[in-house]
Scaffold this motif. Sequence first.
Motif, short mmCIF file in Angstrom:
data_model
loop_
_atom_site.label_atom_id
_atom_site.label_comp_id
_atom_site.label_asym_id
_atom_site.label_seq_id
_atom_site.Cartn_x
_atom_site.Cartn_y
_atom_site.Cartn_z
N SER A 479 -38.04 57.33 10.53
CA SER A 479 -37.90 58.73 10.91
C SER A 479 -37.36 58.82 12.33
N GLU A 480 -36.81 59.96 12.68
CA GLU A 480 -36.25 60.11 14.03
C GLU A 480 -37.34 59.98 15.09
N GLY A 481 -38.54 60.49 14.79
CA GLY A 481 -39.64 60.36 15.75
C GLY A 481 -40.04 58.92 15.97
N ASP A 482 -40.10 58.13 14.87
CA ASP A 482 -40.44 56.71 15.00
C ASP A 482 -39.38 55.96 15.78
N GLY A 504 -27.96 55.69 14.80
CA GLY A 504 -27.65 57.02 14.30
C GLY A 504 -28.71 57.55 13.36
N GLY A 505 -29.06 58.83 13.55
CA GLY A 505 -30.06 59.45 12.68
C GLY A 505 -31.40 58.79 12.86
N GLY A 506 -32.02 58.41 11.75
CA GLY A 506 -33.33 57.75 11.79
C GLY A 506 -33.23 56.27 11.52
N ALA A 507 -32.24 55.61 12.09
CA ALA A 507 -32.04 54.18 11.83
C ALA A 507 -31.94 53.43 13.14
N LEU A 508 -32.39 52.15 13.08
CA LEU A 508 -32.29 51.24 14.21
C LEU A 508 -31.60 49.96 13.76
N ALA A 509 -30.83 49.37 14.67
CA ALA A 509 -30.19 48.09 14.40
C ALA A 509 -30.93 47.00 15.17
#
Length: 608
Positions: A479-482, A504-509
């Motif tokens: 989620s974006e908050g996480d 981007g959005g609710g994702a992490l690399a």
Amino acid sequence: MNTHAPNIRPVIRQLDDAAINRIAAGEVVERPASAVKELIENALDAGAKRITVDHADGGKTLIRVGDDGCGMSAADLPLALSRHATSKIDGSDLLDIHTFGFRGEALPSLGAVGRLGITTRVAGGEGVEVEVTGGRMGTVRPAALNPGTIVELRDIFHATPARLKFMRSDRAEAQAIGDVVKRLAMAEPYVGFTLRDVSGGGEGRVTFRADAQSGDLFDALHGRLAQVLGRDFAENALRINAEREGLRLAGYAALPTYSRGSSVAQYLFVNARPIRDRMLYGALRAAYSDFLSRDRHPAAALFIDCDPHLVDVNVHPAKSEVRFREPGVARGLIVSALRHALAEAGHRASSTLADATLGAMRPETPAPARVYQMDRPSGQSISTAYKMQAPQMDSPGFAESPSARIEPETAVTDQGLPLGAARAQLHENYIIAQTETGMVIVDQHAAHERLVYEKLKRQMAENGVAAQALLIPEIVELSEGDCARLMNVAEDLQRLGLTIEPFGGGALAVRETPAILGEVNAGAMLRDILDELDDIGESLNLQARIEAILSRVACHGSIRSGRRMRAEEMNALLREMEATPHSGQCNHGRPTYVELKLSDIERLFGRT
């Protein structure tokens, strides 16, 4: 699901005072122990130096709290039974609170659910008393009493009988009362406490007594903790004294080898108020995370003192929770102070280990010896007995036994050496060392494992954690908050070899992971880190995983059980243990050595 009848509009009504008092009492008075807590806090706020608590049937039929505090006058007594009437604050600043109570709800709440009687007297004045039943106050009458106050509550919840169904057994309620009294006794070491069970009438029996302590704060607190938690805790506890950004931490924390099977021996106080705060308990657990396995828990009594404006105590009806203005400062203070104290303890281990060892060595109590009538032995029988007792030179002796070796005398003496000088090795695993005051038994594998582990940690701290770059970055959907919460700690994670970037959005690399962990599930790791951020406000998951790997490396790289060691090797291990912090316990919290005093050994053989 709540349902309302159709075509009927709910009507708002003003509740009467009796209903309002019973509702408010439900928030403040959950069980008899809650009533005891409120009354003791009132006594402490009144400046009492001696407090007596009597209860019958677990507090269900009687609770009586007497003190030698300042008391109340005839004019103040009726006002004290009015809701939101208090002498402790003036209402101008709800953060400037220096007392236990401040809402003015305890006495009217108790009067709303039970039969309440108060007898009080101020110094130089006349004693007075009043009774309250079901929220209705009687007339104030003269009474005979020494300066102070006695509050008596009978038949708790008689006005709300439905609450009685949720009460536990008399024994369980009495234990809860005892826990409340002991917590407040720890918070006020200069006040004397007496707890009596008067079930069945009469004087009853004293179930807890703590006489008022004297001396400076640490001496008084040490004496009080010995009264409440026992001498074993006091003898194996480390003094804690630290300060950071307006917060001062004092108290005592036990050695890791004095651990418990549950968290029942963890006591936290903020401005002398006993609290149960998840963040602070998490900080305590984090401070010991490198010394205890997950199924063991530290024992500690810690006190945080600060300006009342730095902490909000008005966040829970029972005032058992607090909210710090800077929670990270409070958490960091606990972790750093405890780890510093544990490091200064060096190789010290719990004294209870020796007691347990001696207890295991003591033979069972023999049956009464049988009495035999014997004739005087003849000369031939004496000669035969001497031959039987003579040593056989062709049988293997102690030094030749495959499970024990005696080392020849070396230049190393036990003078001034805490762990002494090595004298023998048993079963190729246990080192026997002689000290000035007794002997030490060392588990060579557990001790060396801890030494290697501490060396690996120092190397990691000096050189950093090596990171391995992923050929293809792993994308983790959250989620974006996480994502925002993880990015707030991204720098800390990078120092531990985990590099993350927004995608981007609710994702992490995830671009890099710690090399020592090998192949990892990045998504599961990030979710575990988020869980820790929710639980204690800081993530130790990644560091714990890395340290777990170091622990396994240390286990495989240490001296194995079954290896024979020369005298110089054993003495070198003892000297390194003396110089290395935390060497008194292995990576799993088990002791690395046991010390037996010569006086205890002599008592074991009946020589004293």
